[in-house]
Design a protein around this motif. Structure first.
Motif, PDB file in Angstrom:
ATOM      1  N   LEU A 164       0.808  -1.211   0.000  1.00 16.45           N
ATOM      2  CA  LEU A 164       0.000   0.000   0.000  1.00 16.45           C
ATOM      3  C   LEU A 164       0.846   1.268   0.000  1.00 16.45           C
ATOM      4  O   LEU A 164       0.519   2.241  -0.686  1.00 16.45           O
ATOM      5  CB  LEU A 164      -0.954  -0.012   1.196  1.00 16.45           C
ATOM      6  CG  LEU A 164      -1.933   1.158   1.302  1.00 16.45           C
ATOM      7  CD1 LEU A 164      -2.749   1.305   0.032  1.00 16.45           C
ATOM      8  CD2 LEU A 164      -2.844   0.959   2.506  1.00 16.45           C
ATOM      9  N   SER A 165       1.947   1.282   0.735  1.00 18.41           N
ATOM     10  CA  SER A 165       2.779   2.489   0.775  1.00 18.41           C
ATOM     11  C   SER A 165       3.337   2.804  -0.609  1.00 18.41           C
ATOM     12  O   SER A 165       3.444   3.980  -0.990  1.00 18.41           O
ATOM     13  CB  SER A 165       3.915   2.328   1.781  1.00 18.41           C
ATOM     14  OG  SER A 165       4.801   1.298   1.393  1.00 18.41           O
ATOM     15  N   GLU A 166       3.688   1.769  -1.376  1.00 15.47           N
ATOM     16  CA  GLU A 166       4.195   1.984  -2.732  1.00 15.47           C
ATOM     17  C   GLU A 166       3.097   2.526  -3.645  1.00 15.47           C
ATOM     18  O   GLU A 166       3.356   3.372  -4.514  1.00 15.47           O
ATOM     19  CB  GLU A 166       4.742   0.673  -3.294  1.00 15.47           C
ATOM     20  CG  GLU A 166       5.952   0.147  -2.567  1.00 15.47           C
ATOM     21  CD  GLU A 166       6.347  -1.249  -2.997  1.00 15.47           C
ATOM     22  OE1 GLU A 166       7.535  -1.598  -2.837  1.00 15.47           O
ATOM     23  OE2 GLU A 166       5.475  -1.999  -3.493  1.00 15.47           O
ATOM     24  N   ASP A 189     -13.596  -7.453   0.139  1.00 16.81           N
ATOM     25  CA  ASP A 189     -14.488  -6.365   0.533  1.00 16.81           C
ATOM     26  C   ASP A 189     -14.093  -5.780   1.884  1.00 16.81           C
ATOM     27  O   ASP A 189     -14.300  -4.589   2.148  1.00 16.81           O
ATOM     28  CB  ASP A 189     -15.936  -6.863   0.585  1.00 16.81           C
ATOM     29  CG  ASP A 189     -16.498  -7.139  -0.792  1.00 16.81           C
ATOM     30  OD1 ASP A 189     -15.940  -6.610  -1.785  1.00 16.81           O
ATOM     31  OD2 ASP A 189     -17.495  -7.886  -0.891  1.00 16.81           O
ATOM     32  N   LEU A 190     -13.529  -6.606   2.764  1.00 19.08           N
ATOM     33  CA  LEU A 190     -13.071  -6.100   4.062  1.00 19.08           C
ATOM     34  C   LEU A 190     -11.928  -5.097   3.903  1.00 19.08           C
ATOM     35  O   LEU A 190     -11.812  -4.135   4.653  1.00 19.08           O
ATOM     36  CB  LEU A 190     -12.608  -7.255   4.944  1.00 19.08           C
ATOM     37  CG  LEU A 190     -13.688  -8.149   5.553  1.00 19.08           C
ATOM     38  CD1 LEU A 190     -13.043  -9.338   6.259  1.00 19.08           C
ATOM     39  CD2 LEU A 190     -14.555  -7.347   6.532  1.00 19.08           C
ATOM     40  N   ALA A 191     -11.070  -5.331   2.909  1.00 10.64           N
ATOM     41  CA  ALA A 191      -9.888  -4.478   2.729  1.00 10.64           C
ATOM     42  C   ALA A 191     -10.183  -3.193   1.972  1.00 10.64           C
ATOM     43  O   ALA A 191      -9.478  -2.192   2.143  1.00 10.64           O
ATOM     44  CB  ALA A 191      -8.800  -5.249   1.993  1.00 10.64           C
ATOM     45  N   ARG A 192     -11.221  -3.202   1.159  1.00 14.26           N
ATOM     46  CA  ARG A 192     -11.458  -2.042   0.286  1.00 14.26           C
ATOM     47  C   ARG A 192     -11.600  -0.720   1.036  1.00 14.26           C
ATOM     48  O   ARG A 192     -10.992   0.291   0.645  1.00 14.26           O
ATOM     49  CB  ARG A 192     -12.678  -2.300  -0.598  1.00 14.26           C
ATOM     50  CG  ARG A 192     -12.405  -3.303  -1.704  1.00 14.26           C
ATOM     51  CD  ARG A 192     -13.595  -3.467  -2.634  1.00 14.26           C
ATOM     52  NE  ARG A 192     -13.357  -4.507  -3.620  1.00 14.26           N
ATOM     53  CZ  ARG A 192     -12.698  -4.323  -4.763  1.00 14.26           C
ATOM     54  NH1 ARG A 192     -12.222  -3.129  -5.046  1.00 14.26           N
ATOM     55  NH2 ARG A 192     -12.532  -5.316  -5.598  1.00 14.26           N
ATOM     56  N   ARG A 197      -9.541   4.644   2.142  1.00 13.27           N
ATOM     57  CA  ARG A 197      -9.235   5.698   3.103  1.00 13.27           C
ATOM     58  C   ARG A 197      -7.775   6.128   3.009  1.00 13.27           C
ATOM     59  O   ARG A 197      -7.477   7.337   2.971  1.00 13.27           O
ATOM     60  CB  ARG A 197      -9.558   5.224   4.516  1.00 13.27           C
ATOM     61  CG  ARG A 197      -9.335   6.307   5.581  1.00 13.27           C
ATOM     62  CD  ARG A 197      -9.790   5.851   6.954  1.00 13.27           C
ATOM     63  NE  ARG A 197      -9.015   4.742   7.478  1.00 13.27           N
ATOM     64  CZ  ARG A 197      -9.456   3.483   7.559  1.00 13.27           C
ATOM     65  NH1 ARG A 197     -10.666   3.159   7.146  1.00 13.27           N
ATOM     66  NH2 ARG A 197      -8.687   2.538   8.062  1.00 13.27           N
ATOM     67  N   GLN A 198      -6.869   5.176   2.951  1.00 14.70           N
ATOM     68  CA  GLN A 198      -5.448   5.513   2.956  1.00 14.70           C
ATOM     69  C   GLN A 198      -5.017   6.179   1.651  1.00 14.70           C
ATOM     70  O   GLN A 198      -4.301   7.195   1.658  1.00 14.70           O
ATOM     71  CB  GLN A 198      -4.607   4.249   3.199  1.00 14.70           C
ATOM     72  CG  GLN A 198      -4.871   3.560   4.517  1.00 14.70           C
ATOM     73  CD  GLN A 198      -4.306   4.309   5.710  1.00 14.70           C
ATOM     74  OE1 GLN A 198      -3.966   5.474   5.615  1.00 14.70           O
ATOM     75  NE2 GLN A 198      -4.226   3.643   6.845  1.00 14.70           N
ATOM     76  N   ILE A 199      -5.443   5.621   0.522  1.00 15.62           N
ATOM     77  CA  ILE A 199      -5.065   6.231  -0.759  1.00 15.62           C
ATOM     78  C   ILE A 199      -5.726   7.594  -0.910  1.00 15.62           C
ATOM     79  O   ILE A 199      -5.109   8.561  -1.371  1.00 15.62           O
ATOM     80  CB  ILE A 199      -5.442   5.307  -1.926  1.00 15.62           C
ATOM     81  CG1 ILE A 199      -4.668   3.982  -1.846  1.00 15.62           C
ATOM     82  CG2 ILE A 199      -5.152   5.989  -3.267  1.00 15.62           C
ATOM     83  CD1 ILE A 199      -5.146   2.919  -2.824  1.00 15.62           C
ATOM     84  N   GLY A 200      -6.987   7.692  -0.502  1.00 11.43           N
ATOM     85  CA  GLY A 200      -7.699   8.951  -0.616  1.00 11.43           C
ATOM     86  C   GLY A 200      -7.110  10.057   0.232  1.00 11.43           C
ATOM     87  O   GLY A 200      -7.046  11.216  -0.181  1.00 11.43           O
ATOM     88  N   ALA A 205      -4.486  13.069  -4.605  1.00 10.12           N
ATOM     89  CA  ALA A 205      -5.274  13.100  -5.840  1.00 10.12           C
ATOM     90  C   ALA A 205      -6.661  12.576  -5.519  1.00 10.12           C
ATOM     91  O   ALA A 205      -6.849  11.841  -4.540  1.00 10.12           O
ATOM     92  CB  ALA A 205      -4.630  12.237  -6.928  1.00 10.12           C
ATOM     93  N   ASP A 206      -7.640  12.955  -6.322  1.00 11.90           N
ATOM     94  CA  ASP A 206      -8.954  12.347  -6.179  1.00 11.90           C
ATOM     95  C   ASP A 206      -8.813  10.849  -6.413  1.00 11.90           C
ATOM     96  O   ASP A 206      -8.167  10.421  -7.375  1.00 11.90           O
ATOM     97  CB  ASP A 206      -9.932  12.938  -7.197  1.00 11.90           C
ATOM     98  CG  ASP A 206     -10.319  14.369  -6.878  1.00 11.90           C
ATOM     99  OD1 ASP A 206     -10.131  14.784  -5.722  1.00 11.90           O
ATOM    100  OD2 ASP A 206     -10.785  15.071  -7.787  1.00 11.90           O
TER     101      ASP A 206
END
Length: 218
Positions: A164-166, A189-192, A197-200, A205-206
């Motif tokens: 995820l950090s990458e 679905d649990l991870a989405r 949240r983290q990427i957003g 960026a949107d």
């Protein structure tokens, strides 16, 4: 549609890394692989394939698309082209980093050369990304940064070769106006919500995702 901001392309998300782009009545499909719908390539005027892994390249789906439309063509790297060119002479084109071409009315630039590292003991294969109409970038299985501004980044969010950090740092480096998830078939679905949240919040960026079959204007 606002006349001041006309929709240039229509993006339809298919399962995993496959997307369909429509413009002026013509359709471009990228990476109709084994995780995507059986009919993912049907109706395509042009098809692009980033690399040979089965979740991006499914020979049966591509053949179905070529057979359904005798005018359809494919642009891809050598490892994929060699598996199709004999059966469809003149319709399968080999491209690589730095190449530009027009496919069914879409202007395409090729960026990148190698698949991301899965593990040091696994040899890296070739991988190319496609920048379509100077706007949308599909990187395949790599975190390639084009030397061109990107409006919409198709973002590989979950793969054996990333964390995820990458993914977040990739969005920050490309600096798109928005990022839309691909390479997500293995994301539960649990991870989405965690990824959203983290990427957003950190990607600068949107960020959004589309369910398979959903469309948006670009």
């Amino acid at each position: 549609m606002n006349a001041a901001n006309p929709v240039h392309l229509t993006l339809t998300k298919k399962t995993h890394s496959c997307i369909r782009l429509e413009k002026d009545g013509r359709t471009l499909v990228i990476d109709p692989g084994g995780f995507s719908e059986q009919d993912a390539a049907l109706g395509a005027d042009a098809m692009l394939v980033t690399h040979e892994h089965a979740d991006h390249f499914d020979e049966g789906r591509l053949r179905a698309g070529l057979e359904a439309n005798p005018a359809a063509e494919i642009w891809t790297l050598r490892s994929v082209a060699e598996q199709l060119s004999a059966a469809f002479p003149g319709r399968v084109h080999t491209v690589g980093h730095g190449d530009t071409f027009t496919a069914a009315g879409f202007d395409v630039q090729v960026h990148g050369e190698l698949h991301a590292v899965i593990h040091p003991d696994i040899p890296r294969i070739t991988n190319i990304g496609f920048l379509v109409d100077g706007s949308l970038f599909h990187p395949g299985d790599a975190l390639t940064v084009p030397d061109h501004p990107v409006d919409t980044l198709m973002l590989p969010v979950m793969a054996p070769w990333n964390k995820l950090s990458e993914v977040i740092d990739y969005v920050r480096e490309v600096k798109p106006r928005r990022a839309i998830d691909i390479h997500d078939a293995l994301l539960t679905d649990l991870a989405r919500p965690i990824y959203d949240r983290q990427i957003g919040s950190l990607g600068c960026a949107d960020h959004g995702r589309l369910a398979p079959g959903d469309s948006t204007g670009l």
